[in-house]
Design a protein around this motif. Sequence first.
Motif, PDB file in Angstrom:
ATOM      1  N   ARG A   2      40.907  36.825  31.223  1.00 17.71           N
ATOM      2  CA  ARG A   2      41.237  36.201  32.392  1.00 17.71           C
ATOM      3  C   ARG A   2      40.303  34.886  32.532  1.00 17.71           C
ATOM      4  NH1 ARG A   2      41.471  39.441  36.905  1.00 17.71           N
ATOM      5  NH2 ARG A   2      41.568  37.400  37.611  1.00 17.71           N
ATOM      6  N   ALA A   3      41.030  33.870  32.343  1.00 21.49           N
ATOM      7  CA  ALA A   3      40.505  32.361  32.270  1.00 21.49           C
ATOM      8  C   ALA A   3      39.741  32.275  33.476  1.00 21.49           C
ATOM      9  CB  ALA A   3      41.480  31.372  31.830  1.00 21.49           C
ATOM     10  N   GLN A   4      40.264  32.363  34.525  1.00 22.65           N
ATOM     11  CA  GLN A   4      39.966  32.195  35.831  1.00 22.65           C
ATOM     12  C   GLN A   4      38.627  32.711  36.151  1.00 22.65           C
ATOM     13  OE1 GLN A   4      42.265  33.286  39.173  1.00 22.65           O
ATOM     14  NE2 GLN A   4      40.998  32.090  40.581  1.00 22.65           N
ATOM     15  N   PHE A   5      38.537  33.904  35.822  1.00 29.11           N
ATOM     16  CA  PHE A   5      37.252  34.808  35.929  1.00 29.11           C
ATOM     17  C   PHE A   5      36.060  34.217  35.138  1.00 29.11           C
ATOM     18  CE2 PHE A   5      34.530  38.169  34.366  1.00 29.11           C
ATOM     19  CZ  PHE A   5      33.858  38.389  35.704  1.00 29.11           C
TER      20      PHE A   5
ATOM     21  N   VAL B 101      34.538  46.154  43.481  1.00 27.00           N
ATOM     22  CA  VAL B 101      35.480  47.303  42.967  1.00 27.00           C
ATOM     23  C   VAL B 101      36.284  46.751  42.015  1.00 27.00           C
ATOM     24  CG1 VAL B 101      37.254  49.086  42.813  1.00 27.00           C
ATOM     25  CG2 VAL B 101      35.401  48.952  44.768  1.00 27.00           C
ATOM     26  N   ALA B 102      36.831  45.405  42.203  1.00 27.35           N
ATOM     27  CA  ALA B 102      37.822  44.579  41.096  1.00 27.35           C
ATOM     28  C   ALA B 102      36.850  44.075  40.032  1.00 27.35           C
ATOM     29  CB  ALA B 102      38.216  43.273  42.008  1.00 27.35           C
ATOM     30  N   PHE B 103      35.816  43.814  40.450  1.00 24.07           N
ATOM     31  CA  PHE B 103      34.706  43.225  39.386  1.00 24.07           C
ATOM     32  C   PHE B 103      34.908  44.264  37.859  1.00 24.07           C
ATOM     33  CE2 PHE B 103      30.575  42.906  37.016  1.00 24.07           C
ATOM     34  CZ  PHE B 103      30.529  41.444  37.023  1.00 24.07           C
ATOM     35  N   GLY B 109      39.208  42.943  31.515  1.00 21.29           N
ATOM     36  CA  GLY B 109      40.815  41.996  31.288  1.00 21.29           C
ATOM     37  C   GLY B 109      41.809  42.434  31.956  1.00 21.29           C
ATOM     38  N   LYS B 110      41.726  43.185  33.154  1.00 18.82           N
ATOM     39  CA  LYS B 110      42.898  44.006  33.537  1.00 18.82           C
ATOM     40  C   LYS B 110      43.848  42.797  34.423  1.00 18.82           C
ATOM     41  CE  LYS B 110      42.830  48.326  33.241  1.00 18.82           C
ATOM     42  NZ  LYS B 110      43.402  48.936  31.965  1.00 18.82           N
ATOM     43  N   PRO B 111      45.125  42.805  34.440  1.00 14.01           N
ATOM     44  CA  PRO B 111      45.930  41.718  35.049  1.00 14.01           C
ATOM     45  C   PRO B 111      45.591  41.734  36.704  1.00 14.01           C
ATOM     46  CG  PRO B 111      47.329  43.266  34.098  1.00 14.01           C
ATOM     47  CD  PRO B 111      45.965  43.768  33.627  1.00 14.01           C
ATOM     48  N   ARG B 116      45.244  43.899  42.266  1.00 17.36           N
ATOM     49  CA  ARG B 116      45.576  44.144  43.722  1.00 17.36           C
ATOM     50  C   ARG B 116      46.153  45.369  44.209  1.00 17.36           C
ATOM     51  NH1 ARG B 116      48.096  38.851  43.439  1.00 17.36           N
ATOM     52  NH2 ARG B 116      46.390  37.340  43.663  1.00 17.36           N
ATOM     53  N   LYS B 117      46.766  45.902  43.168  1.00 14.44           N
ATOM     54  CA  LYS B 117      47.566  47.220  43.661  1.00 14.44           C
ATOM     55  C   LYS B 117      46.440  48.367  43.506  1.00 14.44           C
ATOM     56  CE  LYS B 117      51.167  50.051  41.727  1.00 14.44           C
ATOM     57  NZ  LYS B 117      50.306  51.109  41.056  1.00 14.44           N
ATOM     58  N   VAL B 118      45.824  48.634  42.622  1.00 16.82           N
ATOM     59  CA  VAL B 118      44.781  49.932  42.432  1.00 16.82           C
ATOM     60  C   VAL B 118      43.633  49.867  43.102  1.00 16.82           C
ATOM     61  CG1 VAL B 118      45.682  50.326  40.306  1.00 16.82           C
ATOM     62  CG2 VAL B 118      43.628  49.087  40.351  1.00 16.82           C
ATOM     63  N   VAL B 119      42.847  48.537  43.606  1.00 16.31           N
ATOM     64  CA  VAL B 119      41.634  48.422  44.329  1.00 16.31           C
ATOM     65  C   VAL B 119      41.911  49.209  45.855  1.00 16.31           C
ATOM     66  CG1 VAL B 119      39.635  47.238  45.265  1.00 16.31           C
ATOM     67  CG2 VAL B 119      40.822  46.700  42.834  1.00 16.31           C
ATOM     68  N   PRO B 120      42.849  48.598  46.331  1.00 14.22           N
ATOM     69  CA  PRO B 120      43.051  49.310  47.800  1.00 14.22           C
ATOM     70  C   PRO B 120      43.148  50.975  47.729  1.00 14.22           C
ATOM     71  CG  PRO B 120      44.596  47.158  47.537  1.00 14.22           C
ATOM     72  CD  PRO B 120      43.963  47.640  46.205  1.00 14.22           C
TER      73      PRO B 120
END
Lengths: 301, 229
Positions: A2-5, B101-103, B109-111, B116-120
């Motif tokens: 993920r380039a942005q990250f 959590v998203a970190f 490398g998850k899209p 956006r779907k699994v964190v909530p």
Amino acid sequence: MRAQFVLSEIGVGLRRNLTMTIAVIVSVALSLTLAGAGLLLRVQVNEMKDFWYDRVEVSIFLCGKSDKDAGCAGGEVSNEQREAIKAELSRMPLVEKTYYETKQEAFQHFKDQNKESPLSGSVTADQLPESFRVKLKDPTKYSVVASAFAGRPGVQSVQDQRKILEPFFKLLNNAQWAAIGVMGFMLLVAILLIVNTARVSAFSRRRETGIMRLVGASNLYIQLPFIMESAIAGLLGGALASGLLSTGFFFGVKKGLGRQFNAFELIGWGPVLATLPLLVVFGVLMSAIASFFTLLKYLKV
Amino acid sequence: MIRFDNVSKTYPKQPRPALHDVSLEVEKGEFVFLVGSSGSGKSTFLRLVLKEERPSLGNIFVAGKDLGRLSNWKVPALRRQVGTVFQDFRLLPNKTVYQNVAFALEVIGKPRGTIRKVVPEVLDLVGLGGKEDRMPGELSGGEQQRVAIARAFVNRPMILIADEPTGNLDPQNSVGIMKLLDRINRTGTTILMATHDQAIVDQMRKRVIELEQGRLVRDQSRGVYGYQH
């Protein structure tokens, strides 16, 4: 990936370490400028060598009336002796061209070269030696000619013009080594700074990297922001070095030396422009590799 | 799911091994307490499962992989199968609950769509729905630990390792965390929890493995904290 990250991580890292990053950029820039100058000096010296060695000759001076040298016991060189030397020179495969300079021509040259000197009035053509000017196919094979003619009846001395130039080139060579030495120390400083910066950067983000390892981020993902950070600093250092070198070349050589100096050709923009990308690439690679090896130790799985 | 075959671990310059000839097996979906006094080898045990250490002797199998044969570059793949929770939460203080959590997903490398779907979803599961934008410092200890569990579980690991997850919490919050771990266990996730909390172990009645001075001294299904404690 993920380039942005990765990019946002790099930005955070560079800002957090701003003073260290500046130190890295400056030291990389200075060491690379020196490296570039060294490279250009080398190009210049090689060009000068080509230029001069192309023109140097071996001179075989023949005996005059008043010469007391070993080969001149028989007085002035005789016609037969002169012809024998000429014939022998023309048989030598090493010889490219031979040119005979008479006393009169030598006198003319002497007068041209010493126009303003009071000496020129007191010298007569008879006092100057006649000579064969020999151009060799390979200027380094001087000793073959020297051993064939030195001490032979009618030959006063054999002189290699290369010998006159050699101290000058030796001086330039030493200057090159000095530049390389200083560059080496600067490079060492730059690399130590890069290593230290990478270490500080890794330490200040050990919490993040610890979590990254824990959740199974790959080594590449963990290391990439740090390596890119260093690489960017190296890139800026290389760019700054390019600027410094071009500016130095413009004001030092183009505007400075080149104006007053025409004894030999000075290098043009070509070699300078060819050197600049090398500096940038080297700056980036040096920084990236140095930080990679630092982190290898620091971010072990 | 986790198997230790005659595993010993000796640290350099330490005369006594931290683990001595430990053999055991944990099946998929089990809930296991790891108990023992400080220095009994619990932490070494957990570090060995994560391949943060290598055993001096013996073989370890985790999630079907022989850790002795697992090359270093495959260790991250192993750790994606094993979630980890600690006593001190280890949250990033400058990121929100959601970002923490998203970190965990970003760095593997998850899209973005998946994140956006699994964190909530996982925040709802741990009972933190609506607190996505809070900073860790604004949360109670129990809530912080829930964030840490969400982070460990968001990638749906097969194993969840918890090293004294209730050690910094009051009894009420501890019970809440245990209920949450029990719920996660019911989804089929194997849970290995090191603890000193006698009340919790006695109440849960799960399998108990006790270490003492690096030796396995008790392995009891539906056990209690200990006879002599």
